[in-house]
Design a protein around this motif. Structure first.
Motif, PDB file in Angstrom:
ATOM      1  N   ASP A 307       0.941  -1.111   0.197  1.00 30.45           N
ATOM      2  CA  ASP A 307       0.035   0.036   0.129  1.00 30.45           C
ATOM      3  C   ASP A 307       0.938   1.173  -0.091  1.00 30.45           C
ATOM      4  OD1 ASP A 307      -2.132   1.666   0.125  1.00 30.45           O
ATOM      5  OD2 ASP A 307      -2.569   1.327   2.357  1.00 30.45           O
ATOM      6  N   SER A 308       1.530   1.371  -1.054  1.00 37.69           N
ATOM      7  CA  SER A 308       2.450   2.709  -1.285  1.00 37.69           C
ATOM      8  C   SER A 308       3.495   2.625  -0.011  1.00 37.69           C
ATOM      9  CB  SER A 308       1.836   3.936  -1.583  1.00 37.69           C
ATOM     10  OG  SER A 308       0.739   3.882  -2.661  1.00 37.69           O
ATOM     11  N   PRO A 309       4.405   1.661   0.367  1.00 38.41           N
ATOM     12  CA  PRO A 309       4.970   1.969   1.373  1.00 38.41           C
ATOM     13  C   PRO A 309       6.116   3.045   1.497  1.00 38.41           C
ATOM     14  CG  PRO A 309       5.615   0.079   0.033  1.00 38.41           C
ATOM     15  CD  PRO A 309       4.371   0.713  -0.502  1.00 38.41           C
ATOM     16  N   TYR A 310       6.641   3.386   0.560  1.00 43.38           N
ATOM     17  CA  TYR A 310       7.602   4.622   0.331  1.00 43.38           C
ATOM     18  C   TYR A 310       6.791   5.933   0.577  1.00 43.38           C
ATOM     19  CZ  TYR A 310      10.994   1.148  -1.059  1.00 43.38           C
ATOM     20  OH  TYR A 310      12.135   0.240  -1.335  1.00 43.38           O
ATOM     21  N   LYS A 311       5.571   5.873   0.771  1.00 42.88           N
ATOM     22  CA  LYS A 311       4.857   6.812   1.148  1.00 42.88           C
ATOM     23  C   LYS A 311       4.485   7.274   2.633  1.00 42.88           C
ATOM     24  CE  LYS A 311       2.469   7.535  -2.988  1.00 42.88           C
ATOM     25  NZ  LYS A 311       1.080   7.593  -3.874  1.00 42.88           N
ATOM     26  N   SER A 312       5.171   6.066   3.432  1.00 44.55           N
ATOM     27  CA  SER A 312       4.943   6.175   4.735  1.00 44.55           C
ATOM     28  C   SER A 312       5.472   7.392   5.589  1.00 44.55           C
ATOM     29  CB  SER A 312       5.594   4.876   5.409  1.00 44.55           C
ATOM     30  OG  SER A 312       5.042   3.798   4.837  1.00 44.55           O
ATOM     31  N   THR A 313       4.647   7.718   6.515  1.00 46.01           N
ATOM     32  CA  THR A 313       5.219   9.026   7.421  1.00 46.01           C
ATOM     33  C   THR A 313       6.080   8.708   8.511  1.00 46.01           C
ATOM     34  OG1 THR A 313       3.198   8.924   8.565  1.00 46.01           O
ATOM     35  CG2 THR A 313       3.350  10.299   6.599  1.00 46.01           C
ATOM     36  N   GLY A 314       6.454   7.161   8.675  1.00 45.97           N
ATOM     37  CA  GLY A 314       7.208   6.645   9.729  1.00 45.97           C
ATOM     38  C   GLY A 314       7.604   5.233   9.543  1.00 45.97           C
ATOM     39  N   LEU A 395       2.122  19.193  18.973  1.00 46.29           N
ATOM     40  CA  LEU A 395       3.002  18.714  18.142  1.00 46.29           C
ATOM     41  C   LEU A 395       2.481  17.709  17.213  1.00 46.29           C
ATOM     42  CD1 LEU A 395       5.902  18.752  17.142  1.00 46.29           C
ATOM     43  CD2 LEU A 395       6.632  16.960  19.079  1.00 46.29           C
ATOM     44  N   GLU A 396       1.564  17.011  17.712  1.00 48.01           N
ATOM     45  CA  GLU A 396       0.963  15.753  16.697  1.00 48.01           C
ATOM     46  C   GLU A 396       0.121  16.543  15.673  1.00 48.01           C
ATOM     47  OE1 GLU A 396      -1.718  11.707  17.276  1.00 48.01           O
ATOM     48  OE2 GLU A 396      -1.975  13.588  18.887  1.00 48.01           O
ATOM     49  N   ARG A 397      -0.686  17.608  16.092  1.00 46.77           N
ATOM     50  CA  ARG A 397      -1.441  18.377  15.034  1.00 46.77           C
ATOM     51  C   ARG A 397      -0.500  19.110  14.088  1.00 46.77           C
ATOM     52  NH1 ARG A 397      -4.477  19.007  19.786  1.00 46.77           N
ATOM     53  NH2 ARG A 397      -3.569  21.326  20.024  1.00 46.77           N
ATOM     54  N   ILE A 398       0.622  19.636  14.505  1.00 45.06           N
ATOM     55  CA  ILE A 398       1.680  20.373  13.951  1.00 45.06           C
ATOM     56  C   ILE A 398       2.123  19.238  13.040  1.00 45.06           C
ATOM     57  CG2 ILE A 398       4.016  21.605  13.810  1.00 45.06           C
ATOM     58  CD1 ILE A 398       2.874  22.603  16.540  1.00 45.06           C
ATOM     59  N   ALA A 402       0.624  19.295   5.916  1.00 46.94           N
ATOM     60  CA  ALA A 402       1.273  18.721   4.708  1.00 46.94           C
ATOM     61  C   ALA A 402       2.622  19.122   4.519  1.00 46.94           C
ATOM     62  CB  ALA A 402       0.411  19.553   3.353  1.00 46.94           C
ATOM     63  N   PRO A 403       3.278  20.253   4.703  1.00 46.55           N
ATOM     64  CA  PRO A 403       4.829  20.272   4.487  1.00 46.55           C
ATOM     65  C   PRO A 403       5.592  19.543   5.517  1.00 46.55           C
ATOM     66  CG  PRO A 403       3.716  22.500   4.928  1.00 46.55           C
ATOM     67  CD  PRO A 403       2.638  21.584   5.245  1.00 46.55           C
ATOM     68  N   LEU A 404       4.925  19.381   6.732  1.00 43.61           N
ATOM     69  CA  LEU A 404       5.755  18.422   7.723  1.00 43.61           C
ATOM     70  C   LEU A 404       5.516  16.956   7.328  1.00 43.61           C
ATOM     71  CD1 LEU A 404       5.510  20.388  11.074  1.00 43.61           C
ATOM     72  CD2 LEU A 404       7.392  20.270   9.560  1.00 43.61           C
ATOM     73  N   ARG A 405       4.231  16.635   6.975  1.00 46.78           N
ATOM     74  CA  ARG A 405       4.278  15.276   6.446  1.00 46.78           C
ATOM     75  C   ARG A 405       4.916  14.860   5.240  1.00 46.78           C
ATOM     76  NH1 ARG A 405      -0.124  12.013   7.463  1.00 46.78           N
ATOM     77  NH2 ARG A 405       0.221  11.453   5.428  1.00 46.78           N
ATOM     78  N   LEU A 406       5.298  15.764   4.461  1.00 43.75           N
ATOM     79  CA  LEU A 406       6.239  15.424   3.428  1.00 43.75           C
ATOM     80  C   LEU A 406       7.785  15.378   3.914  1.00 43.75           C
ATOM     81  CD1 LEU A 406       7.210  15.515   0.326  1.00 43.75           C
ATOM     82  CD2 LEU A 406       7.294  17.784   0.342  1.00 43.75           C
ATOM     83  N   CYS A 407       7.975  16.078   5.149  1.00 41.89           N
ATOM     84  CA  CYS A 407       9.400  15.978   5.859  1.00 41.89           C
ATOM     85  C   CYS A 407       9.442  14.657   6.252  1.00 41.89           C
ATOM     86  CB  CYS A 407       9.614  17.123   6.632  1.00 41.89           C
ATOM     87  SG  CYS A 407       9.774  18.690   5.877  1.00 41.89           S
ATOM     88  N   SER A 408       8.327  14.198   6.972  1.00 40.11           N
ATOM     89  CA  SER A 408       8.603  12.613   7.588  1.00 40.11           C
ATOM     90  C   SER A 408       8.379  11.615   6.670  1.00 40.11           C
ATOM     91  CB  SER A 408       6.915  12.513   8.248  1.00 40.11           C
ATOM     92  OG  SER A 408       6.941  13.637   9.126  1.00 40.11           O
ATOM     93  N   ILE A 409       7.790  11.820   5.369  1.00 37.61           N
ATOM     94  CA  ILE A 409       8.096  11.046   4.401  1.00 37.61           C
ATOM     95  C   ILE A 409       9.280  10.902   4.031  1.00 37.61           C
ATOM     96  CG2 ILE A 409       7.172  10.323   2.009  1.00 37.61           C
ATOM     97  CD1 ILE A 409       4.393  11.398   2.773  1.00 37.61           C
TER      98      ILE A 409
END
Length: 544
Positions: A307-314, A395-398, A402-409
């Motif tokens: 399920d798109s594993p390289y799009k994972s956020t962690g 911090l969880e909401r921050i 979207a920008p930080l989700r991209l950084c997590s990915i």
């Protein structure tokens, strides 16, 4: 016989579809026999000894399942003086004898009797012994010889194809029978479930609860299932033949150089690691797409495995997306029995680490796989700890923005890529050379091989030149393949989304439709893959 071989594409698959058509008048039973016959031929073509061993293991497990399905024998009641009491005692004694391993009496009792739980333990051990022997005996002998400082000439036994996968399938089936979730329905059914050709060699790791009712409802091939199955199979072929096999040439050259201690620049090490990261993804997800597509042609729905594993956020998210059926197996049969998260955080992290350590060893007999498992176990524990610390906080909401989700990915992908290095390397030393080239100061004078007298712009240019690829990755093709890989992984919907839509019910713009445009595109892709199929590159997970 490989899915990506001319013999499979132009002989096995057409004959299967024709036989399916001819047998459809005999109902599910006739279709099941056709599928079992072709599955036997498919596996048997890899080697008759492999087929015999598979048959013996299936027969053994079916016998254990029959014993596990029987109710726990009641303890014999004290003898009564009445005639009715004597009859009751005789009946209880007969039940007791049925649970005896030897089936005989000795002075009023069994010589040897096992409870259902003990019987399950024996069955699990007997399933694991062949896996341990064929897969790990050489590794254990080699390390024991090194520990004792002796010279042993141990001939490694050949690894039966798919033994890791069908062993896990058998263990899950036995546990389900023990829990009363599954009832044995004949050896033919068990053999069909265990040896079904789409998944017997490299998964997905199916459960009988997922497949049993589908075997009961086998039906004639429909145009929709055939079209969707062919679509998914073709997408898998493209991933395997056009992407994975093409980019593998560059990954292999870099990792082989590291194993032989040849000079390796930092740029080549990074590019080689990225090439393998995408090679492994397209190879295994391509195989899974082909397996799921083949099953879908016959009306069978296999569980989703990617399920798109390289799009994972962690890392936690990664293991919910990568090799999903293995992740669920490890969770249900290792992590939860070890205690899961029931005994506090520390024990949860310990259980996560042990589970991934064993999961790493399952992939192969080598220290590189054990180190890979330890790395993922550590990252999973850290990720779980971090998620627990920020749960419900600002911090969880921050981090959800979207920008930080991209950084997590991107950070997660960076960690995954680093771990794939030791996974791919043949030895710890080879992995160490890769890491050294990637991180040991690529812009230092020592790494560039410059003297202390060389300075200024010329020295900097020389350092950059020594870091850039110049031996094993040349020309524009590897860079084009990497760009295509990045685009496919992050910009396009995955195979499941293309065929069935997203989880939220929406459909991507590139979703499959029975149109002339889709038919033409699939025909072109199929033609291109058929040209390159002659390379006959095996799937990476065959070695695991």
């Amino acid at each position: 016989m490989l899915f990506n071989s001319y013999s499979f594409l132009f002989a096995f698959l057409p004959l299967l579809l024709v036989s399916w058509r001819l047998a459809q008048g005999y109902g599910p039973t006739g279709l099941a026999l056709v599928l079992l016959a072709f599955s036997t031929v498919f596996y048997g073509l890899w080697g008759l000894p492999f087929l015999i061993m598979l048959a013996v293991i299936l027969g053994m497990n079916y016998a254990f399942a029959l014993a596990l399905a029987a109710p726990e024998p009641e303890q014999a009641q004290p003898a009564a003086t009445t005639e009715a009491g004597s009859e009751g005692e005789a009946e209880a004694q007969a039940k007791t004898e049925s649970a005896c391993m030897c089936g005989s009496r000795k002075q009023g009792g069994c010589r040897f009797r096992l409870s259902r739980k003990s019987l399950l333990g024996v069955a699990l051990v007997l399933n694991l012994l062949p896996l341990l022997w064929f897969k790990y005996s050489a590794f254990l002998a080699q390390n024991l010889a090194a520990l004792l400082h002796v010279q042993w000439h141990f001939t490694s036994p050949g690894l039966p194809l798919g033994i890791s996968f069908y062993t896990f399938i058998q263990i899950a089936w036995l546990v389900s029978v023990y829990r009363g979730q599954v009832t044995p329905q004949g050896f033919t059914r068990h053999a069909l479930f265990s040896a079904c050709f789409p998944y017997v060699i490299s998964g997905p790791i199916v459960r009988y609860e997922q497949m049993g009712q589908q075997f009961d409802a086998l039906s004639p091939i429909t145009a929709e299932n055939l079209a969707k199955g062919f679509t998914l199979f073709t997408i898998g072929m493209v991933k395997k033949v056009l992407l994975a096999d093409s980019i593998a040439l560059y990954a292999d050259s870099v990792f082989n150089a590291a194993e032989k201690a040849f000079p390796l620049s930092g740029g080549e090490a990074w590019l080689g690691s990225l090439c393998y990261t995408f090679q492994l993804y397209f190879d295994f997800s391509g195989y899974t797409d082909m397996a799921v597509g083949l099953a879908l042609m016959l009306g069978l729905k296999l569980p989703e495995n990617f399920d798109s594993p390289y799009k994972s956020t962690g890392i936690v998210d990664f293991w919910r997306r990568w090799h999903i059926t293995l992740s669920s197996w490890l969770r249900d049969f290792l992590y939860i029995p070890l205690g899961g998260n029931r005994q506090g955080r520390f024990m949860q992290y310990r259980n996560l680490f042990l589970t991934m350590l064993i999961g790493g060893a399952w992939h192969g007999a080598g220290w590189t796989f054990i180190v890979w498992g330890a790395l993922h176990g550590s990252m999973l524990s850290i990720n779980h700890f971090f998620r627990a610390c920020i749960k419900g906080k600002t911090l969880e909401r921050i981090l959800a923005l979207a920008p930080l989700r991209l950084c997590s990915i991107l950070f997660t992908f960076f960690c995954i890529n680093l771990c794939w290095v030791v996974f791919r390397a043949l030895t710890i030393e080879g992995a160490g050379r890769m890491y050294k080239a990637m991180f040991a100061g690529p812009f230092t004078r020592e790494a560039a091989g410059l003297s202390a007298t060389t300075d200024g712009l010329a020295g900097f240019a020389a350092m950059v030149a020594r870091w850039l690829p110049n031996n094993y990755i040349q020309g524009w093709i590897p860079f084009a393949l990497l760009l295509v890989s990045f685009f496919v992984v992050w910009a396009l919907p995955n195979s499941h989304e293309v065929l069935h839509g997203r989880r939220d019910g929406s459909h991507p713009r590139l979703g499959w439709r029975p149109t002339a445009a889709w038919a033409t595109g699939l025909a072109v892709m199929a033609f291109l893959t058929l040209i390159l199929v002659s390379r006959k590159a095996t799937f990476l997970y065959f070695q695991f």
